[in-house]
Motif scaffolding. Structure first.
Motif, PDB file in Angstrom:
ATOM      1  N   ASP A   6      33.904  38.014  44.470  1.00  0.00           N
ATOM      2  CA  ASP A   6      33.890  39.058  45.486  1.00  0.00           C
ATOM      3  C   ASP A   6      33.187  38.592  46.753  1.00  0.00           C
ATOM      4  O   ASP A   6      32.423  37.637  46.744  1.00  0.00           O
ATOM      5  N   LEU A  15      41.843  41.445  53.137  1.00  0.00           N
ATOM      6  CA  LEU A  15      42.016  41.914  51.765  1.00  0.00           C
ATOM      7  C   LEU A  15      42.007  43.436  51.681  1.00  0.00           C
ATOM      8  O   LEU A  15      41.919  43.997  50.589  1.00  0.00           O
ATOM      9  N   ALA A  40      39.887  39.374  45.714  1.00  0.00           N
ATOM     10  CA  ALA A  40      41.330  39.140  45.633  1.00  0.00           C
ATOM     11  C   ALA A  40      41.734  39.112  44.166  1.00  0.00           C
ATOM     12  O   ALA A  40      40.988  38.615  43.307  1.00  0.00           O
ATOM     13  N   SER A 155      44.089  43.193  45.916  1.00  0.00           N
ATOM     14  CA  SER A 155      42.621  43.122  45.914  1.00  0.00           C
ATOM     15  C   SER A 155      42.040  44.421  45.392  1.00  0.00           C
ATOM     16  O   SER A 155      42.740  45.427  45.261  1.00  0.00           O
TER      17      SER A 155
END
Length: 180
Positions: A6, A15, A40, A155
């Motif tokens: 992250d 994202l 993602a 995401s």
């Protein structure tokens, strides 16, 4: 722990769906930005059960955001409900009464996508239209961290459950959801 890489959500607008990125840009002025993370994922694994299995996220740490169409008389309005993946929103009971509607149901997919500006399967409470009520189950707020959509199927957002209670229009509701 979780098998997610992250990043600070404010640093990765690529994202995020556009309304989500705009909400996070505004939100970071009142909320410590490091609490808002994005990771993602494979878009083919965006659906909750597949995502949790593939990325080692327990269902209790994953939340779903559903768009509700509430009708009273000839008027309809949209709202969102956020519940843990282990539960289902009580649409015909708690949700309907809370929205003071005669009838409440899941909004049609096309309408939910058009009204949110987000992809189906990635809809999140972050960045919804300001006039929408956002009902958040108390069990979601109680989670130290929760994974929700990012507005895109590729995401997911990771944030403290308490952060969802800070969203514009958010209301924490005990018993909003029932076990699945």
């Amino acid at each position: 722990m979780w098998q997610l890489t992250d990043h600070a959500a404010a640093d990765r607008p690529d994202l995020l769906a556009d309304p989500v990125a705009a909400a996070i840009a505004a939100w970071k002025h009142t909320t410590p930005v490091e609490r808002l993370r994005v990771a993602a994922i494979d878009p083919e694994l965006a659906d909750t059960a597949n995502f949790c299995e593939a990325y080692g996220v327990p269902l209790e740490a994953s939340a779903n955001c559903v768009v509700i169409a509430a009708r009273r008389g000839g008027e309809a309005r949209l709202a969102a409900c956020v519940v843990l993946a282990t539960t289902r929103a009580d649409v015909n009971g708690v949700v309907r009464r809370r929205l003071e509607a005669r009838k409440a149901s899941f909004a049609p997919r096309e309408e939910a996508v058009r009204q949110t500006g987000m992809e189906y399967g990635g809809i999140t409470p972050v960045g919804l239209p300001e006039e929408w009520p956002i009902l958040v189950d108390a069990a979601v707020v109680a989670q130290p961290f929760v994974v929700v959509g990012s507005g895109l199927r590729r995401s997911k957002l990771v944030l403290p459950g308490t952060a969802l209670a800070e969203l514009p229009g958010a209301e924490v509701v005990d018993g909003l959801a029932r076990p699945a």
